[in-house]
Design a protein around this motif. Sequence first.
Motif, PDB file in Angstrom:
ATOM      1  N   LYS A   1       0.855  -1.198   0.000  1.00 48.09           N
ATOM      2  CA  LYS A   1       0.000   0.000   0.000  1.00 48.09           C
ATOM      3  C   LYS A   1       0.888   1.245   0.000  1.00 48.09           C
ATOM      4  CE  LYS A   1      -3.149  -2.572   3.022  1.00 48.09           C
ATOM      5  NZ  LYS A   1      -4.002  -3.361   2.209  1.00 48.09           N
ATOM      6  N   LEU A   2       1.875   1.270   0.914  1.00 48.98           N
ATOM      7  CA  LEU A   2       2.722   2.463   1.022  1.00 48.98           C
ATOM      8  C   LEU A   2       3.578   2.661  -0.222  1.00 48.98           C
ATOM      9  CD1 LEU A   2       3.626   2.191   4.779  1.00 48.98           C
ATOM     10  CD2 LEU A   2       2.538   4.149   3.690  1.00 48.98           C
ATOM     11  N   GLU A   3       3.938   1.575  -0.883  1.00 51.19           N
ATOM     12  CA  GLU A   3       4.763   1.716  -2.089  1.00 51.19           C
ATOM     13  C   GLU A   3       3.995   2.354  -3.241  1.00 51.19           C
ATOM     14  OE1 GLU A   3       8.322  -1.545  -1.414  1.00 51.19           O
ATOM     15  OE2 GLU A   3       6.471  -2.228  -2.353  1.00 51.19           O
ATOM     16  N   SER A   4       2.689   2.570  -3.081  1.00 49.72           N
ATOM     17  CA  SER A   4       1.988   3.310  -4.139  1.00 49.72           C
ATOM     18  C   SER A   4       2.274   4.816  -4.015  1.00 49.72           C
ATOM     19  CB  SER A   4       0.489   3.016  -4.137  1.00 49.72           C
ATOM     20  OG  SER A   4      -0.055   3.182  -2.880  1.00 49.72           O
ATOM     21  N   ILE A   5       2.928   5.247  -2.953  1.00 51.58           N
ATOM     22  CA  ILE A   5       3.305   6.668  -2.805  1.00 51.58           C
ATOM     23  C   ILE A   5       4.638   6.875  -3.523  1.00 51.58           C
ATOM     24  CG2 ILE A   5       3.919   8.485  -1.159  1.00 51.58           C
ATOM     25  CD1 ILE A   5       2.215   6.965   0.923  1.00 51.58           C
ATOM     26  N   PRO A   6       4.674   7.762  -4.537  1.00 53.19           N
ATOM     27  CA  PRO A   6       5.909   7.928  -5.313  1.00 53.19           C
ATOM     28  C   PRO A   6       7.123   8.212  -4.418  1.00 53.19           C
ATOM     29  CG  PRO A   6       4.101   9.056  -6.378  1.00 53.19           C
ATOM     30  CD  PRO A   6       3.568   8.576  -5.055  1.00 53.19           C
ATOM     31  N   GLY A   7       8.183   7.430  -4.647  1.00 57.88           N
ATOM     32  CA  GLY A   7       9.451   7.643  -3.946  1.00 57.88           C
ATOM     33  C   GLY A   7       9.612   6.883  -2.639  1.00 57.88           C
ATOM     34  N   TRP A   8       8.496   6.418  -2.056  1.00 56.83           N
ATOM     35  CA  TRP A   8       8.571   5.798  -0.717  1.00 56.83           C
ATOM     36  C   TRP A   8       9.327   4.481  -0.776  1.00 56.83           C
ATOM     37  CZ3 TRP A   8       7.102   1.394   1.920  1.00 56.83           C
ATOM     38  CH2 TRP A   8       7.105   1.494   3.320  1.00 56.83           C
ATOM     39  N   ARG A   9      10.227   4.265   0.192  1.00 61.61           N
ATOM     40  CA  ARG A   9      10.962   2.995   0.181  1.00 61.61           C
ATOM     41  C   ARG A   9      10.791   2.254   1.504  1.00 61.61           C
ATOM     42  NH1 ARG A   9      16.314   3.510   2.497  1.00 61.61           N
ATOM     43  NH2 ARG A   9      16.488   5.658   3.210  1.00 61.61           N
TER      44      ARG A   9
ATOM     45  N   ALA B   1      20.138   1.299  11.462  1.00 63.19           N
ATOM     46  CA  ALA B   1      20.477   2.654  11.937  1.00 63.19           C
ATOM     47  C   ALA B   1      19.426   3.660  11.455  1.00 63.19           C
ATOM     48  CB  ALA B   1      21.858   3.046  11.416  1.00 63.19           C
ATOM     49  N   GLU B   2      18.974   3.509  10.211  1.00 61.66           N
ATOM     50  CA  GLU B   2      17.939   4.430   9.691  1.00 61.66           C
ATOM     51  C   GLU B   2      16.634   4.263  10.476  1.00 61.66           C
ATOM     52  OE1 GLU B   2      18.752   5.039   4.932  1.00 61.66           O
ATOM     53  OE2 GLU B   2      18.113   3.043   5.579  1.00 61.66           O
ATOM     54  N   LEU B   3      16.326   3.005  10.791  1.00 56.41           N
ATOM     55  CA  LEU B   3      15.085   2.723  11.533  1.00 56.41           C
ATOM     56  C   LEU B   3      15.115   3.431  12.891  1.00 56.41           C
ATOM     57  CD1 LEU B   3      13.456  -0.779  11.791  1.00 56.41           C
ATOM     58  CD2 LEU B   3      13.630   0.649  13.776  1.00 56.41           C
ATOM     59  N   THR B   4      16.221   3.249  13.600  1.00 61.25           N
ATOM     60  CA  THR B   4      16.320   3.855  14.936  1.00 61.25           C
ATOM     61  C   THR B   4      16.315   5.381  14.832  1.00 61.25           C
ATOM     62  OG1 THR B   4      17.784   2.013  15.366  1.00 61.25           O
ATOM     63  CG2 THR B   4      17.542   3.596  17.128  1.00 61.25           C
ATOM     64  N   ALA B   5      17.006   5.905  13.823  1.00 60.52           N
ATOM     65  CA  ALA B   5      17.049   7.368  13.677  1.00 60.52           C
ATOM     66  C   ALA B   5      15.645   7.909  13.417  1.00 60.52           C
ATOM     67  CB  ALA B   5      17.994   7.746  12.530  1.00 60.52           C
ATOM     68  N   GLN B   6      14.878   7.210  12.591  1.00 68.13           N
ATOM     69  CA  GLN B   6      13.521   7.684  12.289  1.00 68.13           C
ATOM     70  C   GLN B   6      12.601   7.577  13.512  1.00 68.13           C
ATOM     71  OE1 GLN B   6      11.996   6.544   8.432  1.00 68.13           O
ATOM     72  NE2 GLN B   6       9.876   6.758   9.135  1.00 68.13           N
ATOM     73  N   LEU B   7      12.814   6.544  14.312  1.00 67.34           N
ATOM     74  CA  LEU B   7      12.012   6.434  15.539  1.00 67.34           C
ATOM     75  C   LEU B   7      12.298   7.621  16.457  1.00 67.34           C
ATOM     76  CD1 LEU B   7      12.082   2.639  16.475  1.00 67.34           C
ATOM     77  CD2 LEU B   7      10.116   3.989  15.747  1.00 67.34           C
ATOM     78  N   ARG B   8      13.553   8.091  16.445  1.00 65.54           N
ATOM     79  CA  ARG B   8      13.923   9.242  17.286  1.00 65.54           C
ATOM     80  C   ARG B   8      13.317  10.530  16.748  1.00 65.54           C
ATOM     81  NH1 ARG B   8      19.066   7.154  18.279  1.00 65.54           N
ATOM     82  NH2 ARG B   8      19.023   6.507  20.449  1.00 65.54           N
TER      83      ARG B   8
ATOM     84  N   MET C   1      -1.816  13.823  11.106  1.00 64.93           N
ATOM     85  CA  MET C   1      -1.494  14.043   9.681  1.00 64.93           C
ATOM     86  C   MET C   1      -0.066  14.585   9.535  1.00 64.93           C
ATOM     87  SD  MET C   1      -2.401  13.903   6.543  1.00 64.93           S
ATOM     88  CE  MET C   1      -4.057  14.170   5.891  1.00 64.93           C
ATOM     89  N   ASP C   2       0.326  15.490  10.407  1.00 67.04           N
ATOM     90  CA  ASP C   2       1.695  16.035  10.341  1.00 67.04           C
ATOM     91  C   ASP C   2       2.711  14.905  10.520  1.00 67.04           C
ATOM     92  OD1 ASP C   2       0.707  18.540   9.990  1.00 67.04           O
ATOM     93  OD2 ASP C   2       0.999  19.193  12.077  1.00 67.04           O
ATOM     94  N   THR C   3       2.438  14.005  11.457  1.00 68.60           N
ATOM     95  CA  THR C   3       3.373  12.899  11.694  1.00 68.60           C
ATOM     96  C   THR C   3       3.391  11.948  10.491  1.00 68.60           C
ATOM     97  OG1 THR C   3       2.892  13.090  14.046  1.00 68.60           O
ATOM     98  CG2 THR C   3       4.033  11.087  13.352  1.00 68.60           C
ATOM     99  N   TRP C   4       2.222  11.719   9.907  1.00 71.38           N
ATOM    100  CA  TRP C   4       2.151  10.884   8.685  1.00 71.38           C
ATOM    101  C   TRP C   4       3.043  11.473   7.580  1.00 71.38           C
ATOM    102  CZ3 TRP C   4       0.520   6.751   5.848  1.00 71.38           C
ATOM    103  CH2 TRP C   4       0.243   6.935   4.494  1.00 71.38           C
ATOM    104  N   ARG C   5       2.913  12.760   7.354  1.00 63.85           N
ATOM    105  CA  ARG C   5       3.675  13.404   6.272  1.00 63.85           C
ATOM    106  C   ARG C   5       5.180  13.331   6.559  1.00 63.85           C
ATOM    107  NH1 ARG C   5       0.957  16.666   2.832  1.00 63.85           N
ATOM    108  NH2 ARG C   5       2.619  18.197   2.753  1.00 63.85           N
ATOM    109  N   ALA C   6       5.526  13.509   7.824  1.00 66.21           N
ATOM    110  CA  ALA C   6       6.949  13.410   8.195  1.00 66.21           C
ATOM    111  C   ALA C   6       7.448  11.976   7.992  1.00 66.21           C
ATOM    112  CB  ALA C   6       7.135  13.839   9.649  1.00 66.21           C
TER     113      ALA C   6
ATOM    114  N   ILE D   1       6.295   9.708   5.873  1.00 67.05           N
ATOM    115  CA  ILE D   1       6.415   9.402   4.442  1.00 67.05           C
ATOM    116  C   ILE D   1       7.671  10.066   3.867  1.00 67.05           C
ATOM    117  CG2 ILE D   1       5.313   9.729   2.156  1.00 67.05           C
ATOM    118  CD1 ILE D   1       3.991   7.636   4.108  1.00 67.05           C
ATOM    119  N   ARG D   2       7.889  11.320   4.227  1.00 62.94           N
ATOM    120  CA  ARG D   2       9.071  12.048   3.727  1.00 62.94           C
ATOM    121  C   ARG D   2      10.353  11.386   4.178  1.00 62.94           C
ATOM    122  NH1 ARG D   2       6.680  17.045   4.921  1.00 62.94           N
ATOM    123  NH2 ARG D   2       5.819  17.960   3.042  1.00 62.94           N
ATOM    124  N   ALA D   3      10.382  10.953   5.450  1.00 65.33           N
ATOM    125  CA  ALA D   3      11.617  10.367   5.999  1.00 65.33           C
ATOM    126  C   ALA D   3      12.019   9.115   5.213  1.00 65.33           C
ATOM    127  CB  ALA D   3      11.413  10.020   7.475  1.00 65.33           C
ATOM    128  N   GLN D   4      11.059   8.477   4.556  1.00 60.37           N
ATOM    129  CA  GLN D   4      11.365   7.266   3.787  1.00 60.37           C
ATOM    130  C   GLN D   4      11.354   7.558   2.280  1.00 60.37           C
ATOM    131  OE1 GLN D   4       9.077   4.843   7.112  1.00 60.37           O
ATOM    132  NE2 GLN D   4       9.725   3.430   5.506  1.00 60.37           N
TER     133      GLN D   4
END
Length: 430
Positions: A129-137, A143-150, A306-311, A313-316
């Motif tokens: 589902k999320l991969e239908s958003i252009p650019g999302w990986r 390390a990326e996972l932990t950084a994004q959780l922070r 919604m703000d957290t959702w957008r952040a 999606i952008r982070a990925q």
Amino acid sequence: MSVTDSYDAVQIIRLKRDGHEVPAAAIGWLVDGFTAGRVTDAQMSAFAMAVVLRGCSRDEVHALTAAMTASGRRMNLSALGRPTVDKHSTGGIGDKITLPLAPLIASFGIAVPQLSGRGLGYTGGTLDKLESIPGWRADLSPAELTAQLRTVGAVVCAPGPDLAPADRRLYALRDETGTVESIPLIAASIMSKKIAEGADALVLDVKFGSGALIPPPEQARELARVMVELGADAGLETTVLLTDMDTPLGRTIGNANEVREAEEVLAGGGPADVIELTLALGREMAAAAGRPDLDLDAALSDGRAMDTWRAMIRAQGGDPDAPLPSARETHTITATRDGYLVRTDALAFGIAAWRLGAGRTRQTDPVAHAAGIDLHAVRGEWVTAGTPLFTLSSDDETRIPRALAALDGGWEIADAAPVVSPRVRERITA
Ligand code: URA
């Protein structure tokens, strides 16, 4: 026969096949050997079939789960310094709840590490589902996972190859050998991954009904009980909501259209049942994080989630403002008469969406992100003859007739209004 001195895969298979208790150490040996390549795929498949036919004792399922957890890396999220709560659903038709739920909970400072899967067969996968958003990986390094959780607080990504690798290989074998539908195998599979993820608490959405992995409610309840026990054994506080999957969840089934619906919920709207389940699971997550008093509705209506959702999606790498893909071909089914829509069978709709291209047959197949079904009316609603009921979308017009065939007899209009019960039927804890 005793297997305590020296273990042998064939002896262990025979023990299980003949209905004897397999010692925990022998199960550990079998899983270790499978991970290391000493136990063959054929032997592990035979063991899985013996489990399907004979079941497992509490000690056996515990040993299987512990061995599969130990087959890979166990994440440690304690350095984040904040509560971590994970959510998992046993899968259903139109189940997009993770999408609004993870950012909703993260918007309160609770970390939500959501290692998710891709769909197989007619049940959808959150990553698809999320991969239908252009650019999302979906693939992030630890390390990326932990950084994004922070920074963001919520991550939805693919588990790395070293998280419960025994489960990954066994699940692929089970898929090919008719051994998926087994309460101990499903429980050990799900819980080994969840324990390895290292969250403080886990909230499970266990489905029953025609579109569920285990349709009979009493068996779904048994699966829930086994998983709660496995969580308690591993020190992972686990709560289950038993929820109805007899009819599709919300008004969309597919990938891009489910993202669209999740964004409606994050914007303070969306279908009642999607909101009900998001809030019910969210309240359990909040309570598990020691924050039972959080005002979740407010975070949906005032834009925080919604703000957290957008952040997130952008982070990925995704662009939350990019248009989502839409399909080349559509076909709309209209109401044949006036009346109440009394039945929309989840399994029929799931198979239809899969045939349109929204799902895959083999793990390596691509999915068509724009394919799926939009429901203009849902169970319990009054419809009039000729009004649109369901729109089928696909990039390939030749897929539409087979999807229509799957829906034949899968919905019904009648004179009397049906009783529409809440999605959440039961709560199960240790
Ligand atoms: N999901 C899993 O992760 N494992 C199963 O066995 C079934 C569903």
